[in-house]
Design an enzyme around this catalytic site. Structure first.
Site, PDB file in Angstrom:
ATOM      1  N   GLU A 153       0.828  -1.209   0.000  1.00  0.00           N
ATOM      2  CA  GLU A 153       0.000   0.000   0.000  1.00  0.00           C
ATOM      3  C   GLU A 153       0.860   1.256   0.000  1.00  0.00           C
ATOM      4  OE1 GLU A 153      -2.849  -0.140   3.147  1.00  0.00           O
ATOM      5  OE2 GLU A 153      -3.998  -1.777   2.248  1.00  0.00           O
TER       6      GLU A 153
ATOM      7  N   HIS B  32     -10.086   2.012  -0.268  1.00  0.00           N
ATOM      8  CA  HIS B  32     -10.556   1.153   0.818  1.00  0.00           C
ATOM      9  C   HIS B  32     -12.076   1.017   0.843  1.00  0.00           C
ATOM     10  CE1 HIS B  32      -6.453   1.512   2.299  1.00  0.00           C
ATOM     11  NE2 HIS B  32      -6.721   0.581   3.187  1.00  0.00           N
TER      12      HIS B  32
END
Length: 302
Positions: free
Chosen positions: A153, A187
């Site tokens: 990430e 997300h």
């Protein structure tokens, strides 16, 4: 800040590239699954393995796109430097990279003091190495949460995105406060999964909206911090370590504080406030580019 014209990267191209990075990262979650595991929980071993493959693929594709987008022939540095992958040249520079991690720990002073009173910190009576370290960090779930997720990430959403946005001539303010929104939006795909897992009804929809809004805010604010750290130090390693530390700590749970004695409860609450004050106080000193010999991002953009 070098102009976008001189860099040869337009802001539109840079932002579209960021959308592509986010899409590739999330889309892989669904490309690597089949009918047999489509309804399994995201914590199921099969799903975890497939998603590790997906984010590994995204972590390969993203820097390749960066290499094509940025005209490196204009500059005296390599793709490894621009993505913050270069290692420190000296021991002092290596030690300086610990600054953001210590700063993050200061921010979590309240939860750490709470764990201290609960005798749950390392070397305390309620801490068990087998249970709290080996069974957590060396499990498949632990590897995803504390290694794979932080590394991939931060590499894709921090290093790769900031690299193209910076070379489009966008401001430091944009890089710190706007670029993390891609991280927050990525997300939100959990909302779709949670909606069906929680019953696919009105109640589930309300819960999904609340949880997704909270997660978007939390991940975006965290993104502000690690984007700032990346720009200041020009290295992806501190953001990765900070991300992993935050995953270990989790979002502070204050519900158990009331179980403590009044004096301890007061100390814990004061520690929460003191942690925030000290974090703000040491933010710039602990991320000083001079500590690592300078940052190609902050020197040019600050």
């Amino acid at each position: 800040m070098i102009s976008a014209l001189q860099n040869g990267v337009s802001p539109i191209v840079a932002n579209v590239a960021c959308i592509i990075f986010a899409f590739i990262y999330v889309a892989g979650f669904y490309l690597f699954r089949n009918e047999n595991n489509a309804k399994l929980s995201r914590n199921h071993p099969v799903v975890i393995r497939n998603r590790i493959k997906a984010v590994a693929f995204a972590s390969i594709v993203a820097p390749v796109l960066v290499w094509f987008i940025i005209p490196f022939h204009y500059f005296n540095y390599s793709i490894f430097q621009i993505l913050g992958l270069s290692l420190p040249n000296s021991v002092p520079e290596l030690l300086a990279l610990k600054g953001p991690v210590l700063l993050t720990a200061i921010l979590f002073l309240g939860p750490l003091v709470q764990l201290y009173f609960e005798r749950s910190l390392p070397l305390q009576s309620n801490f068990d190495f087998e249970r709290d370290v080996k069974d957590v960090f060396f499990s498949l779930l632990g590897q995803r949460n504390y290694v794979v997720a932080p590394v991939t990430e931060e590499f894709v959403f921090r290093a790769c995105m900031i690299a193209v946005l910076y070379h489009a001539g966008l401001s430091t303010t944009y890089l710190v406060f706007i670029s993390p929104m891609y991280f927050g939006l990525a997300h939100l795909h959990h909302a779709w999964e949670n909606y069906y897992q929680w019953g696919a009804n009105i109640k589930a929809l309300k819960l999904v909206v609340l949880s997704s809004s909270f997660q978007f805010c939390y991940t975006t604010i965290f993104g502000w911090y690690v984007s700032f750290v990346f720009l200041r130090l020009g290295s992806i390693w501190p953001p990765i370590l900070c991300h992993s530390f935050c995953n270990v700590m989790g979002f502070p749970d204050i519900s158990d504080i009331q179980l403590q004695a009044p004096m301890k409860r007061a100390v814990i609450m004061c520690s929460f406030v003191l942690g925030i004050i000290l974090f703000c106080w040491f933010l710039y000193p602990f991320t000083d580019p001079a500590n690592v010999g300078g940052s190609l991002y902050w020197t040019a953009s600050a």
